[in-house]
Design an enzyme around this catalytic site. Structure first.
Site, PDB file in Angstrom:
ATOM      1  N   ARG A  56      -6.990  -9.731   6.032  1.00  0.00           N
ATOM      2  CA  ARG A  56      -7.510  -9.120   4.881  1.00  0.00           C
ATOM      3  C   ARG A  56      -8.497 -10.098   4.010  1.00  0.00           C
ATOM      4  O   ARG A  56      -9.536  -9.712   3.571  1.00  0.00           O
ATOM      5  CB  ARG A  56      -6.586  -8.708   3.955  1.00  0.00           C
ATOM      6  CG  ARG A  56      -5.427  -9.639   3.613  1.00  0.00           C
ATOM      7  CD  ARG A  56      -4.586  -9.158   2.540  1.00  0.00           C
ATOM      8  NE  ARG A  56      -3.240  -9.998   2.711  1.00  0.00           N
ATOM      9  CZ  ARG A  56      -2.496 -10.299   1.520  1.00  0.00           C
ATOM     10  NH1 ARG A  56      -2.710  -9.370   0.306  1.00  0.00           N
ATOM     11  NH2 ARG A  56      -1.505 -10.895   1.510  1.00  0.00           N
ATOM     12  N   ASP A  87       7.739  -4.436   2.294  1.00  0.00           N
ATOM     13  CA  ASP A  87       7.504  -3.075   1.659  1.00  0.00           C
ATOM     14  C   ASP A  87       8.125  -1.813   2.076  1.00  0.00           C
ATOM     15  O   ASP A  87       8.496  -0.631   1.581  1.00  0.00           O
ATOM     16  CB  ASP A  87       6.131  -2.799   1.120  1.00  0.00           C
ATOM     17  CG  ASP A  87       5.507  -3.717  -0.219  1.00  0.00           C
ATOM     18  OD1 ASP A  87       6.400  -4.044  -0.658  1.00  0.00           O
ATOM     19  OD2 ASP A  87       4.220  -3.661   0.019  1.00  0.00           O
ATOM     20  N   PHE A 134      -2.941   4.551   2.319  1.00  0.00           N
ATOM     21  CA  PHE A 134      -3.577   5.414   1.063  1.00  0.00           C
ATOM     22  C   PHE A 134      -4.868   5.594   1.616  1.00  0.00           C
ATOM     23  O   PHE A 134      -5.888   6.267   0.791  1.00  0.00           O
ATOM     24  CB  PHE A 134      -3.476   4.756  -0.097  1.00  0.00           C
ATOM     25  CG  PHE A 134      -2.115   4.290  -0.488  1.00  0.00           C
ATOM     26  CD1 PHE A 134      -0.991   5.036  -0.220  1.00  0.00           C
ATOM     27  CD2 PHE A 134      -1.980   2.935  -1.101  1.00  0.00           C
ATOM     28  CE1 PHE A 134       0.314   4.507  -0.811  1.00  0.00           C
ATOM     29  CE2 PHE A 134      -0.600   2.426  -1.376  1.00  0.00           C
ATOM     30  CZ  PHE A 134       0.621   3.314  -1.215  1.00  0.00           C
ATOM     31  N   SER A 181      -4.919  -7.650  -3.790  1.00  0.00           N
ATOM     32  CA  SER A 181      -4.538  -7.187  -2.153  1.00  0.00           C
ATOM     33  C   SER A 181      -5.531  -7.132  -1.222  1.00  0.00           C
ATOM     34  O   SER A 181      -5.164  -7.517   0.028  1.00  0.00           O
ATOM     35  CB  SER A 181      -3.725  -6.210  -2.261  1.00  0.00           C
ATOM     36  OG  SER A 181      -2.544  -6.383  -3.030  1.00  0.00           O
ATOM     37  N   GLU A 196      -7.034   7.593  -4.885  1.00  0.00           N
ATOM     38  CA  GLU A 196      -7.639   7.398  -3.619  1.00  0.00           C
ATOM     39  C   GLU A 196      -8.626   8.719  -3.251  1.00  0.00           C
ATOM     40  O   GLU A 196      -9.692   8.674  -2.717  1.00  0.00           O
ATOM     41  CB  GLU A 196      -6.653   7.031  -2.655  1.00  0.00           C
ATOM     42  CG  GLU A 196      -5.959   5.864  -2.824  1.00  0.00           C
ATOM     43  CD  GLU A 196      -4.727   6.158  -3.582  1.00  0.00           C
ATOM     44  OE1 GLU A 196      -4.436   7.048  -4.158  1.00  0.00           O
ATOM     45  OE2 GLU A 196      -3.865   5.000  -3.849  1.00  0.00           O
ATOM     46  N   ARG A 207      -1.807  -7.809   6.406  1.00  0.00           N
ATOM     47  CA  ARG A 207      -1.404  -8.537   5.484  1.00  0.00           C
ATOM     48  C   ARG A 207      -1.299  -9.965   5.790  1.00  0.00           C
ATOM     49  O   ARG A 207      -1.567 -10.986   5.049  1.00  0.00           O
ATOM     50  CB  ARG A 207      -0.305  -8.054   4.643  1.00  0.00           C
ATOM     51  CG  ARG A 207       0.301  -8.701   3.411  1.00  0.00           C
ATOM     52  CD  ARG A 207       1.510  -7.831   2.896  1.00  0.00           C
ATOM     53  NE  ARG A 207       1.918  -8.605   1.886  1.00  0.00           N
ATOM     54  CZ  ARG A 207       3.413  -9.356   1.942  1.00  0.00           C
ATOM     55  NH1 ARG A 207       3.747  -9.213   3.300  1.00  0.00           N
ATOM     56  NH2 ARG A 207       3.585 -10.041   0.961  1.00  0.00           N
ATOM     57  N   HIS A 209      -3.100  -3.997   5.120  1.00  0.00           N
ATOM     58  CA  HIS A 209      -1.648  -3.779   4.977  1.00  0.00           C
ATOM     59  C   HIS A 209      -1.442  -2.611   6.231  1.00  0.00           C
ATOM     60  O   HIS A 209      -0.396  -1.925   6.041  1.00  0.00           O
ATOM     61  CB  HIS A 209      -1.089  -3.260   3.804  1.00  0.00           C
ATOM     62  CG  HIS A 209      -1.136  -4.528   2.673  1.00  0.00           C
ATOM     63  ND1 HIS A 209      -2.411  -5.256   2.416  1.00  0.00           N
ATOM     64  CD2 HIS A 209      -0.151  -5.186   2.042  1.00  0.00           C
ATOM     65  CE1 HIS A 209      -2.148  -6.146   1.452  1.00  0.00           C
ATOM     66  NE2 HIS A 209      -0.758  -6.135   1.425  1.00  0.00           N
TER      67      HIS A 209
END
Lengths: 281, 318
Positions: free
Chosen positions: B13, B120, B86, B40, B61, B170, B112
């Protein structure tokens, strides 16, 4: 400069086109486009007046229109054609195999005047915001218009868009809700009551103008007023009351005519109520 | 075999973030949108340097994807940033109608992705995104393997007209491809030549495939390793040429078996060059909370899993 009477004549022909297109295709949505015809005619012929010969996807240097409730396609196609984007003979191909006039508006067939596919509801206001932001980035003073259905407001994405546009002062945008009070399954009030829409839009930070959308003079005046309200830090919403099926007595205010095509006899009756003002395609 | 050195592990990322910043400096038409995940997605540097071209959409989104589609009308090149979950499932219809069907030049950038997002858990570990995106006509699907490649890919997709889905992750992960290596969309990278089995890997699994290749070499097995950074359009020529040499294949991806890279390779091989194929992928399960390495192990995406798959594929050769 077209007079109100001349605009009304065009609107009557567009209504004839809608009936003939939906009848010819044996499918489509007559009610919605009949109700919003006056607005679309006023918008193209009196307000935006784009150059149909110079259509580009980017639309830099001209006003843009997005139809969020894509099932009003028959009316939009008729207006685009009558305005000069393509020949009226093509209207007869509506909803048929190989046509550029898809059931719902599409860009894939390259029909001039269309910049975004629509039909799946709730997306047009967001798209219009994006186009309006691009205009700001390009220092392009022109405006973006968007037509939405009232039932369509039940899609949550609209409220994301409403919040964003006010929060980010997207003030080069005029959104119009076709407030005919009906949707496929019946009156909005029965399907899902939406409460006081004006109060909701205002609470979201929009400048709201009410308008009766089946009176050409009022439509033109309100659109001019709406233009005047742009550039003042707030997005503008026209809450346009209309009669679904306007112009054809047996279709008026009847949700059954949302997505049903008229049979031969009904078509004849409908066309008797709508004089041929320009030439039929 | 060809030696690959980890130049120091970095998250992919961050490669996206650096690429985006560089693009911002190169091309004034590039705009970025984010749905409340600027940090993020490592988009903060772009947001700081180009505040007028950065659009904070909030946690919305669907609105973000369609605003991006609208921005293309006017010549902008919008990059949307949020998590893979998302960026795809949550906004599938928005992408389908307003981006793919409308052929808009939107770059959907998804961080991610996969199991390696870790703690998560399954709500955020999207393992279906490649499948969803590759089914859309006209959509280009890219999953780079390390920091350098992600940065190069980010820059490359701006020059590619049409919708693109760019997927990255990530965790800090070995960074081994050369700095400045040109990124050619749709062109697979042959990382190690081999003769016994072809390992087609994408994303984080490319490094694991190289590790597996070393172990296989120790057992006297010559594995070809190919980095399939572009899943769609698939470099069919490279896949067929490699399997033509080795006679069997392994696919490795941090994704569901249904709809992933392995599925694309299986389709290609069964149509044009039937050969044994073993798939290293998550098999019809949701993930769970855990450390990335624990999860990869549990769900069968670890280095030994690739070794085992290679041996199995070889054993199936006639």
């Amino acid at each position: 400069m077209l007079s109100i009477q001349e605009l009304e004549k065009i609107a009557t022909q567009v209504r004839r086109d809608i009936i003939r297109m939906v009848h010819g295709a044996s499918s489509g949505h007559p009610g919605g486009p009949l109700g919003s015809t006056d607005f679309l005619v006023a918008l193209y012929f009196k307000i935006m007046k784009p150059d149909p010969g110079k259509f580009t996807m980017d639309g830099v240097g001209e006003d843009l229109f997005f139809l969020s409730n894509g099932h009003l396609s028959a009316g939009w196609y008729s207006v685009l054609s009558r305005y000069g984007y393509f020949g009226t003979d093509e209207l007869g191909s509506f909803r048929k195999m190989g046509s550029r006039l898809q059931g719902h508006p599409a860009t894939a067939e390259g029909l001039p005047g269309i910049r975004m596919s629509s039909g799946s509801l709730g997306q047009g206001l967001s798209v219009s915001i994006g186009a309006a932001l691009a205009k700001k980035l390009n220092h392009d003073e022109h405006l973006v218009y968007c037509l939405m259905g009232d039932g369509e407001l039940q899609e949550g994405q609209n409220w994301e868009a409403l919040m964003f546009a006010a929060g980010n002062k997207v003030d080069n945008l005029i959104a119009v809700v076709d407030y005919n009070g009906v949707q496929i399954d019946g009156p909005n009030e029965k399907v899902l009551p939406m409460g006081d829409l004006r109060a909701k839009f205002e609470a979201f930070g929009w400048n709201v103008l009410p308008m009766y959308g089946n009176d050409m003079e009022e439509v033109v005046d309100t659109l001019k007023k709406a233009q005047w309200f742009t550039g003042q830090g707030q997005p503008v919403m026209i809450l346009m009351t209309t009669h679904m099926g306007f112009g054809v007595d047996f279709m008026t205010d009847d949700h059954e005519w949302h997505g049903v095509f008229p049979n031969d006899a009904q078509t004849k009756t409908a066309l008797e109520q709508l004089n041929e003002t320009l030439e039929d395609y | 075999m060809t030696e690959y050195i980890n130049q120091g592990s970095k998250d992919t990322r961050s490669g996206f973030g650096e690429g985006l910043l560089e693009l911002g400096r190169q091309n004034p038409e590039v705009v970025a949108l984010c749905a409340d995940l600027t940090g993020s997605l490592k988009m903060d540097a772009f947001a700081r340097e180009f505040p007028d071209r950065f659009i904070q959409v909030g946690i919305a989104e669907a609105n973000m994807i369609c605003i991006a589609a609208g921005l293309t009308i006017g010549g902008k090149i919008p990059f949307t940033g949020t998590f893979a979950n998302f960026s795809t499932g949550r906004v599938y219809d928005q992408i389908r109608q307003s981006v793919a069907y409308s052929d808009k030049n939107v770059k959907i950038c998804a961080s991610h992705a996969g199991l390696t997002l870790g703690e998560d858990g399954a709500t955020h570990q999207n393992l279906e995104d490649i499948g969803m995106m590759k089914m859309l006509p006209g959509m280009t699907v890219i999953n780079p393997c390390d920091f350098n490649q992600t940065k190069a890919a980010t820059i490359a997709i701006a020059a590619h007209p049409g919708p693109v889905y760019l997927r990255f992750g990530r965790p800090k992960w070995p960074n081994f491809t050369p700095v400045g290596q040109p990124f050619v969309i749709g062109k697979a990278l042959l990382l190690n030549e081999g003769s016994d089995v072809s390992v087609f890997a994408t994303g984080h699994m490319v490094w694991n495939a190289l590790e597996a290749c070393k172990i296989l070499a120790g057992q006297g097995i010559s594995a070809e390793v190919i980095d399939i950074h572009t899943i769609k359009p698939l470099d069919e020529e490279a896949v067929l040429a490699s399997v033509g040499r080795t006679g069997c294949a392994v696919s490795a991806e941090e994704h569901m078996r249904n709809g992933g890279l392995g599925d694309s390779i299986a389709q290609l091989l069964s149509l044009k060059h039937p050969a044994p194929l073993e798939m290293v992928a998550v098999n019809d399960k949701f993930g769970e909370s855990g450390k990335p390495e624990e999860l990869l192990k549990k769900y069968g995406l670890d280095v030994p899993d690739i070794v085992a798959a290679a041996l199995k594929a070889i054993a199936r050769k006639q």
